[in-house]
Design an enzyme around this catalytic site. Structure first.
Site, mmCIF file in Angstrom:
data_model
loop_
_atom_site.group_PDB
_atom_site.id
_atom_site.type_symbol
_atom_site.label_atom_id
_atom_site.label_comp_id
_atom_site.label_asym_id
_atom_site.label_seq_id
_atom_site.Cartn_x
_atom_site.Cartn_y
_atom_site.Cartn_z
ATOM 1 N N SER A 61 -66.714 -53.226 18.301
ATOM 2 C CA SER A 61 -66.331 -54.733 18.728
ATOM 3 C C SER A 61 -67.248 -55.823 18.204
ATOM 4 O O SER A 61 -68.357 -55.445 18.226
ATOM 5 C CB SER A 61 -65.827 -54.688 20.103
ATOM 6 O OG SER A 61 -65.112 -53.606 20.760
HETATM 7 N N1 SAH Z 1 -66.965 -49.077 22.294
HETATM 8 C C1 SAH Z 1 -66.928 -49.065 20.828
HETATM 9 C C2 SAH Z 1 -65.759 -49.640 20.216
HETATM 10 C C3 SAH Z 1 -64.549 -48.602 20.528
HETATM 11 S S1 SAH Z 1 -63.111 -48.773 19.242
HETATM 12 C C4 SAH Z 1 -68.266 -49.550 20.305
HETATM 13 O O1 SAH Z 1 -69.024 -50.052 21.187
HETATM 14 O O2 SAH Z 1 -68.415 -49.202 19.370
HETATM 15 C C5 SAH Z 1 -62.112 -47.804 20.472
HETATM 16 C C6 SAH Z 1 -62.469 -46.269 20.522
HETATM 17 O O3 SAH Z 1 -61.613 -45.930 21.344
HETATM 18 C C7 SAH Z 1 -62.183 -45.781 19.050
HETATM 19 O O4 SAH Z 1 -63.158 -45.023 18.720
HETATM 20 C C8 SAH Z 1 -60.911 -44.734 19.481
HETATM 21 O O5 SAH Z 1 -60.983 -43.560 18.730
HETATM 22 C C9 SAH Z 1 -61.043 -44.623 20.891
HETATM 23 N N2 SAH Z 1 -60.348 -44.062 21.397
HETATM 24 C C10 SAH Z 1 -58.787 -44.242 21.357
HETATM 25 N N3 SAH Z 1 -58.121 -43.789 22.347
HETATM 26 C C11 SAH Z 1 -58.921 -42.878 23.255
HETATM 27 C C12 SAH Z 1 -58.849 -42.186 24.286
HETATM 28 N N4 SAH Z 1 -57.469 -41.810 24.895
HETATM 29 N N5 SAH Z 1 -59.632 -41.657 24.697
HETATM 30 C C13 SAH Z 1 -60.978 -41.690 24.402
HETATM 31 N N6 SAH Z 1 -61.174 -42.416 23.301
HETATM 32 C C14 SAH Z 1 -60.194 -43.137 22.708
#
Ligand code: SAH
Length: 228
Positions: A61
């Site tokens: 992000s």
């Molecule tokens: N917090 C992260 C950015 C996350 S992007 C950072 O600092 O880089 C969102 C993430 O959520 C992705 O990697 C995606 O694979 C994950 N995601 C989506 N659905 C999910 C779920 N049900 N449980 C766990 N992770 C999930």
């Protein structure tokens, strides 16, 4: 390239002027080496005012969004926090500087492993990595705060249940293309919610999130449809 200098500039030009004011949060952003959490060919852009791709069609992000979400948790230092959506691991590293213990759940094992490797190299010892559907929460409840870093169609009920009384749940809620950052505070069996900034996150895919269209289940999530 002087990453330390870029990092200070990120805080001074992207976070402080937009209202991030908690000194502990600002210090965490001055310390955590964001360039270590992005692919090598994108390191030069690590401190830019935008999200970046991290593989698996997912993103790290924008620094400002990470800061707003972190500040909303109002951390003092003694909290147990659950993060859903480990991604690069950058948000987990920021949280680890500000609370006692971070449990971070990611549905894609490749991303979770990659994040865990970076975090171990940097020497953090208060983050636990879990590969699972985070919409169901995780078995170390109750949590003082829960942060969801993927776009939710609505507030996943298991997360509300796993929050302690008075705890804070911060998550983007909306459709697949755009969401509003929402903070829910638990009071007994009820929650009150407050909306803040508009945002765009990759979808939360899981039992209490978005569902993959049947024919794409075993492939990259090209098409996503709401539950039901
Ligand atoms: N917090 C992260 C950015 C996350 S992007 C950072 O600092 O880089 C969102 C993430 O959520 C992705 O990697 C995606 O694979 C994950 N995601 C989506 N659905 C999910 C779920 N049900 N449980 C766990 N992770 C999930």
């Amino acid at each position: 390239m002087d990453f330390t200098e870029l990092r200070q500039a990120m805080v001074d030009t992207q976070l402080i002027p937009r209202g991030i004011s908690d000194p502990r949060v600002l210090d965490a952003f001055r310390e955590v080496p964001r360039h270590q959490f992005v692919p090598a060919n994108l390191q030069a852009f690590a401190y830019d005012d935008r999200p970046l791709p991290i593989g698996g069609e997912q993103t790290i992000s924008q620094p400002y969004m990470v800061a707003v979400m972190t500040e909303q948790l109002k951390l003092k230092g003694e909290e147990n926090i659950l993060e859903i959506g480990t991604g690069s691991g950058y948000q987990a590293a920021i949280l680890a500087k500000l609370c006692k213990k971070v449990y971070t759940v990611e549905r894609l094992k490749s991303l979770s492993d990659q994040a865990e490797n970076i975090i171990k190299k940097l020497g953090y010892n208060n983050i636990e990595f879990i590969t699972a559907d985070g919409t169901l929460g995780y078995a170390a409840a109750p949590y003082d705060g829960i942060l969801v870093t993927a776009g939710c169609p609505n507030i996943p009920q298991p997360l509300v249940e796993q929050l302690r009384d008075g705890g804070r749940l911060v998550l983007p809620v909306g459709d697949v293309y755009q969401q509003v950052l929402t903070t829910a505070v638990k009071h007994g069996s009820k929650i009150t919610t407050e909306e803040s900034v508009p945002c765009v996150f990759v979808p939360l895919v899981g039992q209490y999130g978005w569902q993959l269209k049947e024919e794409f289940k075993n492939e990259q999530e090209k098409i996503i449809r709401p539950r039901g």
